[in-house]
Design a protein around this motif. Structure first.
Motif, mmCIF file in Angstrom:
data_model
loop_
_atom_site.group_PDB
_atom_site.id
_atom_site.type_symbol
_atom_site.label_atom_id
_atom_site.label_comp_id
_atom_site.label_asym_id
_atom_site.label_seq_id
_atom_site.Cartn_x
_atom_site.Cartn_y
_atom_site.Cartn_z
ATOM 1 N N ASP A 20 -8.713 17.223 1.203
ATOM 2 C CA ASP A 20 -8.078 17.606 -0.053
ATOM 3 C C ASP A 20 -8.763 18.820 -0.674
ATOM 4 O O ASP A 20 -8.111 19.657 -1.308
ATOM 5 N N SER B 22 -5.614 14.505 -6.402
ATOM 6 C CA SER B 22 -6.276 13.879 -5.260
ATOM 7 C C SER B 22 -7.208 12.772 -5.716
ATOM 8 O O SER B 22 -7.238 11.666 -5.174
ATOM 9 N N PHE C 238 -1.313 17.246 -2.720
ATOM 10 C CA PHE C 238 -2.163 16.643 -1.698
ATOM 11 C C PHE C 238 -1.345 15.666 -0.856
ATOM 12 O O PHE C 238 -0.308 15.184 -1.292
#
Lengths: 1016, 1016
Positions: free
Chosen positions: A337, A476, A462
């Protein structure tokens, strides 16, 4: 030094600590649970809008983790301390770390890490995102933001903190095993629990009666259903838990096959969902009694100021330039991420600034797991002015015949805020329109940024994202602070934009556990200096280089080297802010374990770098593994020995575990695992894995002529087929499924099987993933093809073909592997007959329709492969239409056909052939050709060319062969059409001519259907 | 005032407290348990010699206690805190009371009581003696000295303390219900547990599927067995617990019959025993690792002095006299044991003193639950001298012909410590012997007492006695101190005898919670003054009078009176040392409950005195109950309001419970409970209780002619038979089985059944115990007889006749009740035909042998009844041999026959008859009598007398009738034997004479077999 807390004091301290944090202190549940999550104090209470803060011990039972008390920290029962905070208090990580300090853990002396871990409970229909918390490499806590439970999205989200008490005690008391944990002043954990570990392990692995447990499962499930029908949430939940535990015992007995697992999970999930729903309805029916007086806490933080009221005036920089610094402070982002976010920022920032008409210098985007940083040099303090021509009504409606502006023009001018006189008529979009030229003055950069930054942050996407607080934004991991500073020094100012309930300020945070925790920042320079003073390397590249340099040096210290592994390095660099590598060792005795096992454990479980001896060797896979590993901690080199000790403890436990599995597995030859395959159900209608192995064995026999196996290969393939699934019943593979095939090969060799058999067992799984290589041996290839044909034909016959996004049995993967193997080995086997052969061995009927569906499904995969190889879609279409059932041939044909379509004379070849086809393709009847009925020379000429082409030898399905044969006919074809009227009035002549063309059209048969091609 | 602790603080405080006492703090168990005892931390750890001290919370599940959350303190789940102290620390009660103080309970403000409670777990093969601890009438803790577990005697004994946390919290927080308990600062117990109570109650009572639960039970049991076969203790124990919980659920569904219950308990007990045995073997195999370093703690207390080395010298009183005081200080003795002990002391003391040659004044023996006191006035300070003649060898071996003593005489003299010259020859036991006269000087009284007092205390016997410490002596409850003082003031001295690891001293203890707890005593006067200063009444009679006076006064305050109940008064007087009565009230709404229920609850559960209005009424059972009760606390009148509040809370909860049952039961007519009888198995082979009721109904029909029922009675009996077991399925009877029949009558009336039917339902259980009266109605009698015949015939047919001491189905009681009813109603029914009729309705075959066995079994009970009535055994024998099948007739016959045997002329009657019988009884053949063959006049005379006797009308089986008929024959009998040679050579004559005598012998047939009589 204070005496380390004994086990019971740890528990009592946590109870006191969390009670002090406003948690209700609850008790362990009265039925066996695999996690504190299953206690209704978590599973049910996280549902719905009411606040709930709770802490409790939960002795959790995981039959599969039983190690007869031999493993240092893996046990069938371990003690959790479970905490639920709902809603998110805003700083749960910090509270959690404080609780560890309360236990006497000095975080400065250790390496604390929040390592991505996405939690999911298939039985509970629950999932969340969060981390494993590592203490010197040891997972001591699971920290999760619950997103869903019972299939319901949670609002508010709950923070779940699950302490692994045994592991914390091991670390705290610096002992080597759970057995040595001091439980009370006089007794150890071993004293009070070792016997239980030994006995329950034996029960779960050796004694539990599979048939009786299945019956229990069914009874529990039936009671759960009965409870739900009566609206009883908690009793139903109890029975779901009993189902779950019974399932786990069955699983530890190796009695649950892949497909049965799915089915059972599905049933449990359904029950959980219904229990959750009933609970939600109950609480709603009670009008959420715990919501009272909680309404106010949902409001924004007290120190917030109205962002919208932000001023509209120049900065201290007037029309000049100054740097801009943005820091998005987060809880630990997963490595993937972090890279995703940085990539998106790098991509979007320049465009955004352009749109905003802000000129700027270099844009630097860097980040660590805890911060995403945008640093823009020389950013204009004021937007550039903006001029825009706006289209109004058509000119004839805007101005009257007299040239005077109409009402429409007046309205348009007014709406755009321009003088009527300033309207102009312009040519636009192919017409004449009234237009207004609008000039927009620039605004101060901070004001502009405050408007767009929320969108910038919110726009980061994400793979998996989560909510955490009442703002309900997705990210995230939680964003915990925002720093946005325009300018430097006394002339700098905060850009107070708002996101996720936060207002951006001028405060950053340092490396965890280093003072100061927070710091006010007045300039980018100060910011970068502060980070560096704390050892934080903002630049990923710098971190990677630093790590590379450190680990190389450490490996050299022991005369070793580190095999290149860019993926691992890339991951590790994104797991730390301030990397410090450390060298640990492990007992060389473990080196007798299979190399793949050791490496898997080090890399996959621990993100450690393995070390191999520097002696040059041909294959990397043959370099000698050394009894060392390298870990990379987050932080400086202080207390590094303590951290190293901890990491060594972890790997010791991990290897002990693997050793336990392998030693146990080696007690009997691989063949001896076959009977246990009988308890492993592949799919209810298709029988056990043992049944499947037998089918594969038979099918290998059927296919071996087509595959062209030598007698030796055939023998190896048949033996390998019999053994190919045996390792699924071994403990090592049950533990790490990714080692299937690898362990099969290893155990086969250790059982005295021939090397070719062992290799074929390994090979039959190839390719395991996209990009993996195909089977290396023909015997393995044969087994792999048979396995996949059996899987696909069987599941389709059982009415379990994949649908939509659902492919629980990974049939796409199976078909793709089949295709890839055939292509790589260039084997012309006939899928239709292969499927037919597979069908004969099934315990159920595979109807012709289902066989046809399997074929179509595989051909569909082949289509994708060919397209991915870059073949033009029409070429693929043409080839597959003719010979999809022979994948390798079809691939070759596609390649050749594509070559032909690129020839300069293709535009003469295709039309010639197409004319023959087009005129005949709708005919129902096939007409014979009679030489006697030729009326024109062109007919005879064409006929002779045809006979010659038909007589040209060519491989079956060969596009090349067809086209080479057809090519010489083209002049005759063209002449024929120029001089002969095909559709003659004379029926006999007409049919004779059509028959002639039909035979030409048929030339392409089995090679390609050229009518699919563009330009046909 | 400090804030009362919330629930979680109570738990945390207890954890801290017991950790501080050296206990290991453990966790609740992971499977549903009905008590903390079932946690292996208790059940297994109490086994074997190793020390073990542990404390833990245990949420316990008792399905039957579910009240849908409506009862203040009765719930299907309650929270226990369980403590095990092994071995006994010597002062566990005091430690326990300290823990309550730690919780903030001031014991001075409350009435604490240790009320006898003997605990037993049939499923675990475990039992112990101890108490319920009452706080203001509320049971808040179970305190037990574990004697046995898994069938194994425990050595050392463990102290088990089981706190009822919910009830403690209710008392501490002064709330009215568990729902109001503050669990955490923000939530109540109701918040977190009410829903569970409602739902689980519904599940246990309404939803749980009986068939599935039975299957689960079987599966769990099979797994337990499999575990034991593999030597797995803990997994086996887990499954025993699962069996136990499943059993409890089945029970709460009313699906377990009496006999099935026994069988299931037996099976669980067997499993527990095997698990316990395996555990013991395990620990032995490990060589008891926890014993290390514990050996020394088994030694006597440090302050002990060698008792044997006690001096041999006069006291300060020389040859005078002084008082002696002995106090045996105990933990609370049960009322019955206190009386038993006092009785034994009163009986033995005088004899003992005489044996010791100690003259004395008055011997006073008194006691309270905590002390047994012997006070002897004017006890001689020195034994009287003692002279004894001891027999030696015979004179001829002691002295030679020359009159000189032999070696034998020398040896004898030496051994007795007398001079040779002092030997004398005396006539003894019919021979001449050498004798020695030994004079034993007296010894000081303290020395003598120190020798005999241990035996005196050890000699006290109780119905149930227990061990508690390493001395392993038995007593009713632990003896905790001994005071033994001879003399008074400065001249007094301690008699330091040893018992149960204690050395007697001069210290006594006062009333619990009053200062000073201990007190050194120098004289009896001081002792009695001290006790009186603390309000302790040593004399039971004084306590009884004080109580009687107090309760009468309190009853008068509300215009009521207390029905006489000597048994209750006698029990209450022995439950307190310092009685103070208090008046409590309850909601008059509860008066609508059946009177028997309210009274049962008050007396049986709480030892409260009910109050009735003073309006005179014919029957005590019709006096109006008033909404008050009187309790007697131990202690003074301080804080009496608080104590009263507590007691009122208790009775409120108790009545709420009864009300819950009755209200629920009344939702449907009594008849509607019949279907549920079908799930209540009487015995597996004999079907359900419903089957049984149907058989009773049919059998009543069969028997009604024999019983001489009128048409009305018959109708009532048949209806009553159908309904007689229905109340077993009602909640009230399930809760208090002793109310069976009573509730049946009540519910029948409320259901609109005729009064005669209702009464017969009640009556059919009569007599319920020895001394109870028989059925009051003929309809009830008929149902009761049919019920008992069915029970006996059925169980014998099922091969379940009682054997040895085992009579789990109380068949002796059933047979006895049958007999008593028949006797009291004087009903001549034929048992054989009754048994035969019962047999025809059974679902299984009752073989002739089994029917014969039932008959013999009933006749055996009849024999006991007659013997207990004082009939002479030979009379009983004679009558039963002839007509045992007609119990009432047999009883009458026995009475009459005994009358006859006491007649002065009986010695002429019996021999006359006996002569006729003796000469004929061994004959196989029966001879006809022919008048033509009479050869002598005496024959004819006898024949005529016989014919007359035979013709005399008499009731069948009448002894009177037979003897009255026989009496006139005697002269003829005698003449016959004087003049006639029975055994004549002439066969015809002989057989004719024998035939005549056979007919005479037969006269007694059906009345009595006189050959059984003495003197026959």
């Amino acid at each position: 030094m204070i005496t380390p807390k004994n086990f019971q004091s740890i528990i009592m301290t946590l109870q006191e600590f969390w009670a002090g944090q406003g948690c209700l202190i609850w008790q362990p549940y009265y039925t066996q649970v695999g996690a504190g999550t299953m206690n209704p104090a978590t599973f049910l209470r996280v549902l719905g809008p009411e606040p709930w803060n709770v802490g409790y011990v939960e002795p959790t039972i995981r039959p599969d983790d039983g190690r007869y008390g031999e493993n240092p920290n893996r046990m069938q029962m371990h003690y959790q301390f479970q905490v639920i905070l709902k809603p998110d208090p805003g700083n749960p990580q910090e509270i959690f770390l404080k609780s560890l300090e309360a236990l006497g853990i000095d975080p400065r002396q250790h390496d604390f890490r929040f390592v991505e871990d996405n939690w999911e409970s298939p039985a509970l229909g629950a999932w969340g995102l969060g981390w494993e918390v590592w203490l010197d490499g040891q997972e001591i806590t699971q920290f999760t933001y619950f997103q869903q439970a019972g299939g319901f999205a949670l609002d508010p989200v709950s923070v779940e903190i699950t302490y692994g008490l045994d592991r914390i005690a091991i670390a705290l008391q610096q002992v080597n095993s759970f057995r040595e944990i001091q439980w009370s002043p006089s007794l150890t954990d071993g004293d009070v629990n070792l016997q239980a570990e030994q006995e329950h392990s034996k029960y779960y692995f050796e004694v539990a009666d599979v048939e009786r447990l299945r019956q229990m499962y069914d009874l529990f499930e039936a009671e759960a259903n009965a409870c739900l029908e009566s609206g009883l949430v908690l009793p139903a939940h109890d029975y779901v838990l009993k189902c779950s535990h019974t399932f786990n015992v069955l699983d530890s007995r190796g009695a649950v096959g892949v497909t049965e697992r799915q089915a059972l999970f599905g049933r449990m999930r359904d029950l959980s969902r219904r229990a959750a729903q009933a609970y939600l309805e109950q609480r709603q029916g009670l009008e959420y009694p715990w919501l009272e007086g909680e309404e106010t806490s949902q409001q924004p933080p007290a120190n917030s100021q109205p962002v919208t009221a932000y001023r509209q005036q120049p900065t201290a920089y007037g029309q000049g330039r100054a740097p801009f610094l943005l820091e998005i402070g987060t809880e630990e982002l997963p490595a993937g991420d972090l890279e995703t976010a940085l990539g998106q920022l790098r991509e979007r920032l320049p465009g955004m600034l352009e749109e905003l008409r802000l000129t700027h210098g270099a844009v630097n985007i860097q980040g660590t797991p805890r911060r995403l940083v945008v640093y823009i040099e020389e950013l204009a303090a004021w937007q550039e002015e903006f001029e825009q021509v706006i289209k109004g009504p058509p000119a004839e409606r805007g101005f009257g015949p007299d040239g005077a502006p109409t009402k429409a023009a007046e309205g348009f001018a007014r709406s755009k805020g321009v003088e009527l006189a300033d309207l102009e008529v312009r040519e636009l979009d192919g017409g004449r329109y009234v237009t207004a030229t609008v000039r927009q003055a620039g605004r101060a950069t901070p004001e502009v940024l405050a408007e767009v930054l929320p969108g910038l942050v919110a726009g980061l996407k994400f793979d998996k994202s989560m909510r955490w607080n009442s703002s309900n934004v997705f990210f995230s991991r939680p964003v915990r602070w925002l720093l946005a500073l325009y300018g430097a020094g006394d002339t700098s100012e905060v850009v107070p934009f708002e996101f996720a309930g936060l207002i951006a300020g001028d405060t950053t945070r340092g490396l965890r556990f280093l003072e100061p925790h927070q710091r006010s920042i007045r300039s980018p320079k100060e910011y970068f200096e502060f980070l560096r003073s704390q050892g934080i390397l903002l630049d990923g590249v710098e971190r990677r280089e630093r790590i590379q340099e450190q680990i190389s040096r450490l490996a050299e210290q022991v005369g070793g080297t580190i095999p290149e592994d860019a993926a691992l390095l890339a991951e590790v660099m994104d797991l730390v802010e301030a990397p410090t590598a450390l060298l640990g060792s492990f007992d060389p005795a473990y080196l007798k374990l299979p190399r793949e096992v050791l490496i898997s454990v080090m890399k996959k479980h621990q993100r450690y770098f393995p070390i191999v001896s520097r002696s040059p060797s041909e294959h990397a896979s043959e370099q000698t593994l050394m009894p060392y590993f390298i870990a990379v901690r987050n932080g400086d080199a202080e207390w590094l020995e303590l951290v190293t000790d901890g990491n060594e403890h972890v790997i010791r436990a991990r290897f002990a575990d693997a050793d336990f599995f392998v030693r146990d597995d080696l007690k009997r030859p691989l063949e001896a695992f076959l009977p246990r395959l009988n308890t492993l159900i592949f799919q209810v209608k298709l029988g056990s894995m043992l049944d499947k192995a037998k089918r594969i064995e038979a099918l290998v026999g059927d296919l071996s002529p087509q595959l062209g196996l030598s007698a030796e290969e055939r023998g190896a393939a048949i033996r390998a087929a019999a053994l190919c699934k045996a390792d699924l019943a071994t403990k090592m593979v049950v533990e790490m499924t990714s080692l299937q095939g690898q362990m099969g090969r290893y155990y086969a060799l250790r059982s005295g099987e021939p090397a070719s058999v062992a290799q074929a067992i390994y090979d039959h799984y190839l390719p395991r993933f996209a990009g993996d290589h195909s089977s290396g041996s023909k015997a393995g290839l044969a087994v792999g093809i048979a396995d996949r044909l059996d899987t696909l034909t069987g599941l389709f016959a059982a009415d379990l073909a994949p649908s939509g996004n659902k492919d629980p049995f990974a049939q796409r993967r199976a078909a793709l592997g089949l295709v890839q193997n055939l292509l790589d080995w260039d084997l012309d086997i006939d899928l239709r007959s292969g499927i037919g052969a597979a069908a004969t061995h099934l315990p159920i009927l595979a109807s012709p329709e289902s066989q046809q569906a399997v074929l179509a499904f595989i051909v569909e995969r082949l289509r994708n492969v060919l397209l991915e190889q870059g073949r033009h879609y029409d070429v693929v279409e043409a080839v597959l239409a003719a010979q999809g059932v022979f994948p390798a041939r079809a691939a070759r044909a596609a390649e050749r056909l594509e070559g032909w379509t690129k020839r300069p004379d293709w535009n003469t070849i295709l039309p010639a052939y197409a004319r023959c086809v087009r005129i005949t393709r709708d005919l129902q009847e096939r007409y014979p050709v009679s030489e006697a009925d030729f009326a024109e020379p062109a007919e005879r000429e064409l006929y002779e060319a045809l006979v010659k082409a038909e007589g040209t030898p060519r491989a079956s399905g060969s596009v090349e062969g067809f086209l080479e044969a057809f090519l010489p006919m083209i002049p005759a074809v063209n002449r024929f059409f120029e001089t002969v009227l095909v559709m003659a009035d004379d029926l006999r002549l007409r049919q004779n001519r059509l028959g002639l063309l039909q035979r030409i059209a048929a030339l392409a048969g089995g090679a390609a259907d050229l009518s699919c091609l563009e330009g046909f």
